[in-house]
Design a protein around this motif. Structure first.
Motif, PDB file in Angstrom:
ATOM      1  N   ARG A  32      30.336  51.768  45.344  1.00 22.82           N
ATOM      2  CA  ARG A  32      31.414  50.709  45.956  1.00 22.82           C
ATOM      3  C   ARG A  32      32.358  50.649  44.954  1.00 22.82           C
ATOM      4  NH1 ARG A  32      33.494  46.186  46.489  1.00 22.82           N
ATOM      5  NH2 ARG A  32      32.059  44.787  45.305  1.00 22.82           N
ATOM      6  N   ALA A  33      31.977  50.559  43.778  1.00 17.89           N
ATOM      7  CA  ALA A  33      33.168  50.394  42.754  1.00 17.89           C
ATOM      8  C   ALA A  33      33.838  51.667  42.490  1.00 17.89           C
ATOM      9  CB  ALA A  33      32.147  49.977  41.394  1.00 17.89           C
ATOM     10  N   MET A  34      33.325  52.865  42.611  1.00 22.43           N
ATOM     11  CA  MET A  34      33.952  54.019  42.538  1.00 22.43           C
ATOM     12  C   MET A  34      35.021  54.180  43.758  1.00 22.43           C
ATOM     13  SD  MET A  34      31.019  56.678  41.379  1.00 22.43           S
ATOM     14  CE  MET A  34      32.164  57.779  40.454  1.00 22.43           C
ATOM     15  N   TYR A  35      34.642  53.800  44.786  1.00 22.87           N
ATOM     16  CA  TYR A  35      35.597  53.844  46.174  1.00 22.87           C
ATOM     17  C   TYR A  35      36.517  52.832  45.965  1.00 22.87           C
ATOM     18  CZ  TYR A  35      36.767  54.369  50.863  1.00 22.87           C
ATOM     19  OH  TYR A  35      37.368  54.568  51.874  1.00 22.87           O
ATOM     20  N   GLY A  36      36.221  51.608  45.240  1.00 20.41           N
ATOM     21  CA  GLY A  36      37.450  50.615  45.088  1.00 20.41           C
ATOM     22  C   GLY A  36      38.404  51.233  43.831  1.00 20.41           C
ATOM     23  N   GLU A  37      37.991  52.048  42.796  1.00 18.96           N
ATOM     24  CA  GLU A  37      38.755  52.429  41.916  1.00 18.96           C
ATOM     25  C   GLU A  37      39.434  53.746  42.372  1.00 18.96           C
ATOM     26  OE1 GLU A  37      38.535  55.109  37.659  1.00 18.96           O
ATOM     27  OE2 GLU A  37      36.605  54.815  38.599  1.00 18.96           O
ATOM     28  N   ALA A  38      38.596  54.251  43.356  1.00 21.86           N
ATOM     29  CA  ALA A  38      39.759  55.497  43.858  1.00 21.86           C
ATOM     30  C   ALA A  38      40.946  54.842  44.902  1.00 21.86           C
ATOM     31  CB  ALA A  38      38.733  56.367  44.963  1.00 21.86           C
ATOM     32  N   TRP A  39      40.707  53.734  45.701  1.00 25.22           N
ATOM     33  CA  TRP A  39      41.872  53.301  46.511  1.00 25.22           C
ATOM     34  C   TRP A  39      42.957  52.564  45.416  1.00 25.22           C
ATOM     35  CZ3 TRP A  39      43.549  54.805  50.771  1.00 25.22           C
ATOM     36  CH2 TRP A  39      42.843  55.557  51.600  1.00 25.22           C
ATOM     37  N   SER A  40      42.354  52.244  44.356  1.00 20.30           N
ATOM     38  CA  SER A  40      43.469  51.729  43.498  1.00 20.30           C
ATOM     39  C   SER A  40      44.372  52.766  43.036  1.00 20.30           C
ATOM     40  CB  SER A  40      42.542  50.989  42.317  1.00 20.30           C
ATOM     41  OG  SER A  40      41.849  49.851  42.485  1.00 20.30           O
ATOM     42  N   TYR A  41      43.755  53.656  42.791  1.00 20.76           N
ATOM     43  CA  TYR A  41      44.496  55.058  42.400  1.00 20.76           C
ATOM     44  C   TYR A  41      45.475  55.394  43.495  1.00 20.76           C
ATOM     45  CZ  TYR A  41      42.142  56.224  37.904  1.00 20.76           C
ATOM     46  OH  TYR A  41      41.849  56.219  36.470  1.00 20.76           O
ATOM     47  N   ASN A  42      44.937  55.496  44.698  1.00 17.96           N
ATOM     48  CA  ASN A  42      45.979  55.721  45.732  1.00 17.96           C
ATOM     49  C   ASN A  42      46.884  54.753  45.869  1.00 17.96           C
ATOM     50  OD1 ASN A  42      46.454  57.218  48.200  1.00 17.96           O
ATOM     51  ND2 ASN A  42      46.001  55.420  49.153  1.00 17.96           N
ATOM     52  N   LEU A  43      46.821  53.420  45.747  1.00 11.71           N
ATOM     53  CA  LEU A  43      47.832  52.349  45.564  1.00 11.71           C
ATOM     54  C   LEU A  43      48.867  52.540  44.629  1.00 11.71           C
ATOM     55  CD1 LEU A  43      45.878  49.657  46.824  1.00 11.71           C
ATOM     56  CD2 LEU A  43      47.443  50.692  48.520  1.00 11.71           C
ATOM     57  N   ILE A  44      48.525  53.201  43.550  1.00 10.05           N
ATOM     58  CA  ILE A  44      49.378  53.303  42.568  1.00 10.05           C
ATOM     59  C   ILE A  44      50.083  54.711  42.464  1.00 10.05           C
ATOM     60  CG2 ILE A  44      48.562  51.265  40.785  1.00 10.05           C
ATOM     61  CD1 ILE A  44      47.333  53.586  39.214  1.00 10.05           C
ATOM     62  N   GLU A  45      50.040  55.388  43.517  1.00 10.69           N
ATOM     63  CA  GLU A  45      50.282  56.841  43.703  1.00 10.69           C
ATOM     64  C   GLU A  45      49.788  57.644  42.836  1.00 10.69           C
ATOM     65  OE1 GLU A  45      54.493  56.640  44.666  1.00 10.69           O
ATOM     66  OE2 GLU A  45      54.410  54.755  45.908  1.00 10.69           O
ATOM     67  N   GLN A  46      48.714  57.757  42.595  1.00 14.14           N
ATOM     68  CA  GLN A  46      47.920  58.709  41.895  1.00 14.14           C
ATOM     69  C   GLN A  46      46.918  59.346  42.768  1.00 14.14           C
ATOM     70  OE1 GLN A  46      46.578  57.515  37.861  1.00 14.14           O
ATOM     71  NE2 GLN A  46      48.579  56.477  37.498  1.00 14.14           N
ATOM     72  N   GLU A  51      41.364  61.565  44.340  1.00 11.51           N
ATOM     73  CA  GLU A  51      40.396  62.391  44.920  1.00 11.51           C
ATOM     74  C   GLU A  51      39.238  62.799  43.803  1.00 11.51           C
ATOM     75  OE1 GLU A  51      39.740  66.905  46.246  1.00 11.51           O
ATOM     76  OE2 GLU A  51      40.567  66.139  44.483  1.00 11.51           O
ATOM     77  N   LEU A  52      39.794  62.790  42.510  1.00 11.10           N
ATOM     78  CA  LEU A  52      38.764  63.038  41.705  1.00 11.10           C
ATOM     79  C   LEU A  52      37.565  62.001  41.667  1.00 11.10           C
ATOM     80  CD1 LEU A  52      40.754  64.172  38.494  1.00 11.10           C
ATOM     81  CD2 LEU A  52      39.350  65.602  39.956  1.00 11.10           C
ATOM     82  N   VAL A  53      37.825  60.777  41.611  1.00  8.64           N
ATOM     83  CA  VAL A  53      36.876  59.722  41.677  1.00  8.64           C
ATOM     84  C   VAL A  53      35.940  59.798  42.717  1.00  8.64           C
ATOM     85  CG1 VAL A  53      36.620  57.145  41.795  1.00  8.64           C
ATOM     86  CG2 VAL A  53      38.229  58.206  40.115  1.00  8.64           C
ATOM     87  N   LEU A  54      36.512  60.256  44.140  1.00 14.44           N
ATOM     88  CA  LEU A  54      35.858  60.318  45.366  1.00 14.44           C
ATOM     89  C   LEU A  54      35.055  61.528  45.112  1.00 14.44           C
ATOM     90  CD1 LEU A  54      38.648  59.498  47.835  1.00 14.44           C
ATOM     91  CD2 LEU A  54      36.800  58.129  47.318  1.00 14.44           C
ATOM     92  N   GLN A  55      35.290  62.680  44.555  1.00 17.14           N
ATOM     93  CA  GLN A  55      34.607  63.657  44.264  1.00 17.14           C
ATOM     94  C   GLN A  55      33.248  63.309  43.603  1.00 17.14           C
ATOM     95  OE1 GLN A  55      34.642  66.435  46.077  1.00 17.14           O
ATOM     96  NE2 GLN A  55      36.358  67.297  46.623  1.00 17.14           N
TER      97      GLN A  55
END
Length: 176
Positions: A32-46, A51-55
């Motif tokens: 869940r923490a990795m998923y949250g980190e991934a979406w944080s990256y998405n929101l800062i347009e990275q 995708e790397l975190v989701l993989q």
């Protein structure tokens, strides 16, 4: 981490999420923490970092509750980049591993559409040989496309152009 995320303090959220899954990698909260980190990256347009975190998440936590969502996001990311084979692989993983996923039918439809796209792109290459009057080469490539994608919309076009190529070569007996 969720507090920072909610307040849109995304750099702090990323650090906090990473701290959770690196400090407690076996915890049910790690995915869940990795998923949250991934979406944080998405929101800062990275999106590449997302995708790397989701993989990494689906590799380390393939059965996590959020794994199907992660695969769907990876599929969408790759689809938008026109990386159709990689997108198909992500959606196909949902179809094979997560039959109860709420977006299962959508993933299944996307796999079908991406197979059609892949077939068409390979068909175009084979037709270029036909157009260049390399009929023998076109036959080989069209046969390969037909064998690889027999159930696609392009299969009939392959058969017709194989027959036409044989006709052009004067081998009417092989033009079926």
């Amino acid at each position: 981490a969720d507090l920072y995320y909610g307040k849109k303090e995304l750099e702090r959220a990323i650090r906090a999420y990473r701290n959770v899954y690196t400090s407690y990698p076996a915890s049910p909260e790690a995915a869940r923490a990795m998923y949250g980190e991934a979406w944080s990256y998405n929101l800062i347009e990275q999106p590449d970092s997302m995708e790397l975190v989701l993989q990494e998440m689906v590799k380390k936590h393939p059965k996590a509750e959020s794994a199907a969502d992660a695969y769907f996001t990876i599929g969408d990311y790759r689809y938008n980049k026109k990386e159709y084979q990689e997108a198909r692989t992500a959606y196909a993983h949902i179809v094979s591993e997560f039959p109860a996923y709420p977006r299962f039918e959508e993933a299944k439809q996307l796999v079908h559409e991406l197979e059609q796209i892949a077939a068409y792109l390979e068909y175009e290459k084979a037709i270029a040989l036909f157009d260049a009057k390399d009929y023998a080469g076109a036959i080989v490539e069209l046969d390969r496309v037909l064998a690889k994608y027999p159930g696609t919309d392009i299969a009939l076009g392959c058969k017709a152009n194989i027959a036409s190529s044989y006709e052009q070569l004067g081998q009417l007996g092989k033009a079926k």
